[in-house]
Design an enzyme around this catalytic site. Structure first.
Site, PDB file in Angstrom:
ATOM      1  N   GLY A  19      14.604  11.244   1.486  1.00  0.00           N
ATOM      2  CA  GLY A  19      15.311   9.983   1.701  1.00  0.00           C
ATOM      3  C   GLY A  19      15.846   9.405   0.405  1.00  0.00           C
ATOM      4  O   GLY A  19      15.577   9.895  -0.695  1.00  0.00           O
ATOM      5  N   SER A  22      13.040   7.755  -2.541  1.00  0.00           N
ATOM      6  CA  SER A  22      12.321   8.700  -3.404  1.00  0.00           C
ATOM      7  C   SER A  22      13.283   9.536  -4.234  1.00  0.00           C
ATOM      8  O   SER A  22      12.987   9.893  -5.379  1.00  0.00           O
ATOM      9  CB  SER A  22      11.413   9.601  -2.569  1.00  0.00           C
ATOM     10  OG  SER A  22      12.142  10.351  -1.618  1.00  0.00           O
ATOM     11  N   CYS A 107      -1.983   6.376   5.693  1.00  0.00           N
ATOM     12  CA  CYS A 107      -1.340   7.518   5.040  1.00  0.00           C
ATOM     13  C   CYS A 107      -1.297   7.330   3.532  1.00  0.00           C
ATOM     14  O   CYS A 107      -1.591   8.254   2.768  1.00  0.00           O
ATOM     15  CB  CYS A 107       0.069   7.712   5.595  1.00  0.00           C
ATOM     16  SG  CYS A 107       0.931   9.141   4.885  1.00  0.00           S
ATOM     17  N   CYS A 204       6.102   8.792  10.319  1.00  0.00           N
ATOM     18  CA  CYS A 204       7.329   9.273   9.692  1.00  0.00           C
ATOM     19  C   CYS A 204       8.010  10.374  10.481  1.00  0.00           C
ATOM     20  O   CYS A 204       9.219  10.588  10.338  1.00  0.00           O
ATOM     21  CB  CYS A 204       7.021   9.775   8.281  1.00  0.00           C
ATOM     22  SG  CYS A 204       5.823  11.127   8.226  1.00  0.00           S
TER      23      CYS A 204
END
Length: 398
Positions: A19, A22, A107, A204
């Site tokens: 994405g 990042s 997460c 995600c």
């Protein structure tokens, strides 16, 4: 730089998803002149699992394209087993109990800033290293803080990361807004599909083309009979979706007769009760979003993870991501406030929170984070909440 004493030769791993956030984070580090940057892609989900719409191979292909453009190496680390046992399976348990978990928080604590950090720590015993992510968050004086862009602030999701892991984290987007990140993606000449990619929400791997989130969960949770009643116990309708298919505070989605004064209007989920033995579950609906059963003035959090010293008294809390939005300061449109004032008291392993103003749909399992100004103090799951009419909402009771 980036809130840390970094040397240009330190090894910096960048957790990359393919994405824009990042990818730009990696690009900023390259542009800043760090000489040992490595992309790392976490595979958290196996494609053979039911109901998923995305593939890790596609995501990893996007990461490789970005890393090639930036001229840095990248690798794949399979953390799907850790994700299943530490994030997904516990979330299913919360759904079964009628609660609303936040898998993104788990997460970050157990996978990205947990298992991955452990792997890198063992690998890099002989050299200084760091882990950068695309989160909109900041580190000041060694503590997790809110970033410049309050609208995108993700410190909430990082609020339970343990201090030893946070000590290795870098957040290159701390001083940038989302609009600036989009502009930097163009300046870095990143692949156009990176900029066009939709941001993930919640799990995600459940993307927008997975029609409904409840449809995805139905691959793992059993449906069951549900009776819907009004606040006085009068039956409105029934179905077989299961108690986990709705969340307190959301519109019921039921098609009730609008020509009947008893059922006319928009109905919201207010309470959930698990049926005994083979009895159906009961979901209580109320009419209108302003109903007092939907507004809460206090709650209790168990298993609260403090990032530093325990704090009591007047603090700020956040009950959901961007959940308590207050008006933006006219002088700075990116300083949008998301926290509400509260009074905090600690009883053993329980943290009691009293809000300065009633909060909408505080739900068991939901994550709550505490702040002192911009500094995040920690977070944990709501155990029970008390509505303004003093009714208690706990994990769906029998």
């Amino acid at each position: 730089m980036f809130g840390r004493a970094l040397a240009k030769t330190d090894r910096i791993y960048v957790a990359m998803s393919g994405g824009i956030d990042s990818s730009v984070s990696a690009g900023l580090l390259v542009r800043a002149g760090y000489s040992d940057i490595r992309g790392v892609f976490m595979r958290n989900w196996r494609e053979q699992e039911a109901g998923t719409a995305c593939t890790s191979e596609r995501d990893y292909r996007d990461v490789r394209a970005v890393c090639s453009q930036l001229d840095i190496p990248c690798e794949l680390v399979d953390l799907s087993r850790e994700y299943w046992h530490k994030v997904f399976a516990p979330a299913l348990d919360v759904y079964k109990a009628g609660g609303t978990p936040n898998p993104d928080v788990a997460c970050n604590r157990y996978v990205k800033c947990g298992a991955l950090v452990s792997i890198l720590t063992k690998r890099e015993e002989q050299r200084p290293w760091w882990l950068a992510t695309g989160h909109y968050a900041d580190v000041r004086h060694g503590r997790l803080c809110r970033p410049k862009d309050r609208h995108k602030d993700q410190s909430f999701f990082l609020s339970t990361v343990i201090p030893s892991a946070m000590a290795k984290m870098i957040f290159p987007l701390a001083e940038h807004t989302k609009d600036e990140v989009r502009a930097m993606a163009r300046e870095l000449d990143l692949p156009s599909k990176v900029s066009r990619r939709r941001e993930s929400q919640g799990l995600c791997f459940v993307e927008p083309d997975t029609r409904r989130f409840s449809s995805f969960l139905s691959n793992y949770l059993e449906p069951g009979p549900v009776i819907y009643t009004d606040e006085n116990g009068n039956k409105l309708t029934s179905d077989h979706r299961g108690i986990w298919a709705t969340t307190i505070g959301e519109a019921s989605g039921l098609q009730l007769p609008q020509g009947n004064m008893l059922t006319k209007g928009k109905w919201y989920v207010a309470r959930k009760t698990i049926g005994k033995h083979i009895e159906p579950a009961v979901i209580t609906l109320v009419r209108g979003r302003q109903h007092p059963m939907l507004w809460f003035d206090r709650c209790t959090v168990e298993q609260f993870h403090w990032s530093g010293e325990l704090r009591e008294g007047e603090l700020l809390c956040q009950v959901r991501h961007r959940g308590n939005m207050l008006p933006r300061a006219q002088s700075d449109p990116h300083r949008e406030e998301v926290a509400v004032a509260c009074r905090v008291s600690v009883r053993g392993d329980k943290v009691d929170i009293r809000f300065s103003a009633p909060q909408f749909a505080v739900t068991p399992g939901q994550h709550l984070a505490l702040y002192a100004g911009d500094m995040c103090l920690g977070g944990g799951p709501v155990k029970e909440a008390f509505s303004v009419d003093q009714d208690v909402v706990a994990p769906a009771r029998h």
